[in-house]
Scaffold this motif. Structure first.
Motif, short mmCIF file in Angstrom:
data_model
loop_
_atom_site.label_atom_id
_atom_site.label_comp_id
_atom_site.label_asym_id
_atom_site.label_seq_id
_atom_site.Cartn_x
_atom_site.Cartn_y
_atom_site.Cartn_z
N SER A 265 4.54 42.09 30.81
CA SER A 265 5.41 43.10 30.36
C SER A 265 5.32 43.54 28.77
O SER A 265 5.37 44.97 28.59
CB SER A 265 6.96 42.74 30.41
OG SER A 265 7.14 41.85 31.50
N VAL A 266 5.31 42.62 27.73
CA VAL A 266 4.79 43.03 26.59
C VAL A 266 3.49 44.07 26.53
O VAL A 266 3.45 45.07 25.73
CB VAL A 266 4.52 41.94 25.79
CG1 VAL A 266 3.79 42.14 24.35
CG2 VAL A 266 5.95 41.12 25.56
N LEU A 267 2.49 43.69 27.21
CA LEU A 267 1.34 44.39 27.13
C LEU A 267 1.39 45.79 27.83
O LEU A 267 0.82 46.75 27.32
CB LEU A 267 0.02 43.42 27.75
CG LEU A 267 -0.71 42.58 26.78
CD1 LEU A 267 -1.46 43.58 25.99
CD2 LEU A 267 0.23 41.88 25.90
N ARG A 268 2.26 45.87 28.75
CA ARG A 268 2.52 47.12 29.79
C ARG A 268 3.33 47.98 28.53
O ARG A 268 2.72 49.36 28.35
CB ARG A 268 3.47 46.92 30.75
CG ARG A 268 2.74 46.58 31.86
CD ARG A 268 3.73 46.24 33.30
NE ARG A 268 2.97 45.45 34.23
CZ ARG A 268 3.60 44.23 34.57
NH1 ARG A 268 4.76 43.98 33.88
NH2 ARG A 268 2.98 43.29 35.26
N CYS A 269 4.31 47.43 27.80
CA CYS A 269 4.86 48.23 26.83
C CYS A 269 4.00 48.57 25.89
O CYS A 269 4.12 49.98 25.29
CB CYS A 269 6.18 47.83 26.20
SG CYS A 269 7.28 48.49 25.33
N LEU A 270 3.24 47.91 25.26
CA LEU A 270 2.29 48.23 23.99
C LEU A 270 1.32 49.04 24.46
O LEU A 270 1.13 50.00 23.59
CB LEU A 270 1.59 46.96 23.69
CG LEU A 270 2.22 45.88 22.61
CD1 LEU A 270 1.41 44.68 22.59
CD2 LEU A 270 2.95 46.35 21.62
N GLU B 195 1.30 51.36 27.09
CA GLU B 195 1.90 52.55 27.40
C GLU B 195 2.45 53.26 26.06
O GLU B 195 2.36 54.54 26.01
CB GLU B 195 3.01 52.15 28.24
CG GLU B 195 3.82 53.43 28.91
CD GLU B 195 5.13 53.09 29.63
OE1 GLU B 195 5.00 52.53 30.82
OE2 GLU B 195 6.34 53.13 28.87
N SER B 196 2.81 52.66 25.02
CA SER B 196 3.29 53.29 23.92
C SER B 196 2.15 53.79 23.02
O SER B 196 2.30 54.82 22.48
CB SER B 196 4.08 52.08 23.00
OG SER B 196 5.27 51.57 23.77
#
Lengths: 327, 327
Positions: free
Chosen positions: A128-133, A135-136
């Motif tokens: 989830s952290v990697l998806r957020c980073l 995508e951001s």
């Protein structure tokens, strides 16, 4: 100051947490809490085992409680309950029910002035952290998650429920061709079948119709029907010898463009390759327990997820040391 | 509320930031600030160009200033100066001098009640985040960083300083065999030579001694001597045709053990493959600018790095939406 942790629930995950906490330089394990008869539970490191019902009496001796229970029935009840007594960490992983779980835990923890971090682990969690980073920093793009090669407990259980099956192990396997297509920057539309295959190792009961078992597995909706599924029949001995591990892992990828005209293609890839899913997850939970204690000391209360956790809070090292070593 | 950003310095990186800010849903670019004659600078999107000397007058119209200058001479002076006037983001990347830069910026920003995030980008930056995450969840292990395949500006400049060289481009290339060894969990000790090779594309001046140039490059201490270096002589036309891009990327890997007896091996791998280093870095800086504004609104001041930034703060999406979509 040493962080005093507790563990609620002592299965594979609980033992993984125990190993991670006991080898951390800044943490110690105060007790393991169980719903079983405490006398029947023997911990790896000789930590005291206490009845879960007596946990409240430990509120002053534990800085953070790490919940090792399952998402199906344990955590939806346990996390809100324990969030009133302790700062907690759980690994709730029923993706669709996370918003609901979050609200229940948030209410419980805020009312008590405690802090709980939910859905820690690797997916949800690090993935989830990697998806957020990704995508951001790459807003114009597409994200992909591949899982495996690894044992899916849910799929293994589904096979065990088929008539004539004594035991089974199911491996989820990412399709290398699909991974390569994503890495190429092609941003493909991929079906479930194109992304993963399913490998089943099945021990049949004596006299069972193997053809029928294989066909029932392959046609199981949601679990196997949307995938290319291989069914291998093996002996009980082979299962014990070759399939006792719980390896897992997977990939989060994001491919996107930069520039005013989307003229450049950039790729972000994150991969985990785990020999032991529960030990690694336990190790993530231990780091999260450290973060919870820090965030609570900053005055935070309520429910949080890893998306709310700054990387430095997970580390036992000080800010200046981290900057010197890692930047 | 739209975030109003400014850019100081308008080179490759400044243009990368411009593209990222102008395509973000929640940001707008107020002005570009330059030390050149503002009339001589034409922005990609027609944003006003202002003399850097007049920046102070914009303090009320800019929520965050993104510094596009270089680490050698610009940022050590500019970031502390601008940190007194604005919330700032820079990409200071001289690893050994980060602690010193941090202190100077922290003092300037704290005194002014502003917040500055330094060393944003991918290394330092995203790579630092991944080092911290992976070290925290896998404390007993070893981290590796490989760079490339990509253009190293510093190494290209070093070649350009060799007598007889008109122009040059240097690619840093990770050694696949070393990568595979790390992925295998062998935790190897690797020398510089074992991890990277260096590929040089050189345009010689007319009549220059190519043998001598090649030998001078290969024997250059620190830059090339510790590596297997290939020197290719090409024409000016070939350089213009085939080597104008600024691709880069690399890998952060951590391989470590879990369990009380280190009996399980786990691997974490993070990879970037970038067509445009400055555009991707600009995109990271834009996301960091969003985080700075949020963190300042939370009451933070002084100097921070990406290690202090929760992933959610980089995203334009709200917490509940992020949890639903990414967890």
């Amino acid at each position: 100051m040493t962080i005093r942790a507790g563990i609620l629930g002592y299965g594979n995950l609980g033992r993984g947490v125990e190993a991670a906490v006991q080898t951390a330089p800044d943490m110690e394990l105060a007790a393991v809490f169980t719903r079983r008869d405490p006398k029947s539970v023997k911990t790896l490191t000789g930590v005291p085992v206490v009845s879960a019902g007596d946990a409240a009496a430990w509120a002053d001796r534990i800085d953070v409680m790490i919940l090792g229970g399952g998402s199906a029935t344990d955590l939806p009840r346990q996390t809100p309950e324990f969030a009133k007594l302790f700062n907690c960490v759980d690994s709730f992983d029923t993706h669709a029910k996370i918003p609901e779980h979050f609200e229940a835990v948030d209410q419980a923890a805020r009312g008590a002035g405690k802090l709980t971090l939910i859905s820690c682990g690797w997916d949800p969690g690090l993935f989830s952290v990697l998806r957020c980073l990704s995508e951001s920093v790459l807003p114009r793009g597409r994200s992909y998650t591949f899982w495996g090669r690894g044992v899916s407990q849910g799929h293994s259980d589904a096979i065990r429920r088929v008539e004539g099956v004594r035991d089974a192990r199911q491996y989820t396997v990412p399709v290398e061709k699909a991974l390569e297509e994503v890495r190429s920057g092609a941003n493909p539309e991929l079906t479930a079948r194109q992304m993963h295959t399913r490998e089943c190792y099945v021990v049949a009961k004596g006299g069972a119709d193997k053809e029928k078992i294989a066909s029932r597995i392959r046609s199981m909706p949601n679990y196997f029907e949307p995938y290319d599924t291989t069914v291998n029949f093996i002996s009980e001995e082979e299962l014990q010898r070759d399939h006792q591990g719980l390896p897992h892992g997977g990939f989060v990828l994001r491919s996107g463009t930069t520039g005013l005209k989307d003229e450049m293609c950039e790729l972000i890839e994150f991969r985990l390759k785990l020999d032991s899913n529960p030990q690694f997850t336990g190790s993530v939970l231990a780091a999260c327990a450290r973060a919870v204690v820090r965030m609570r000391a900053m005055g935070q209360s309520g429910c949080r997820t890893l998306l709310d956790v700054a990387p430095a809070w997970l580390s036992p090292r000080e800010g200046a040391e981290l900057r010197k070593a890692l930047l």
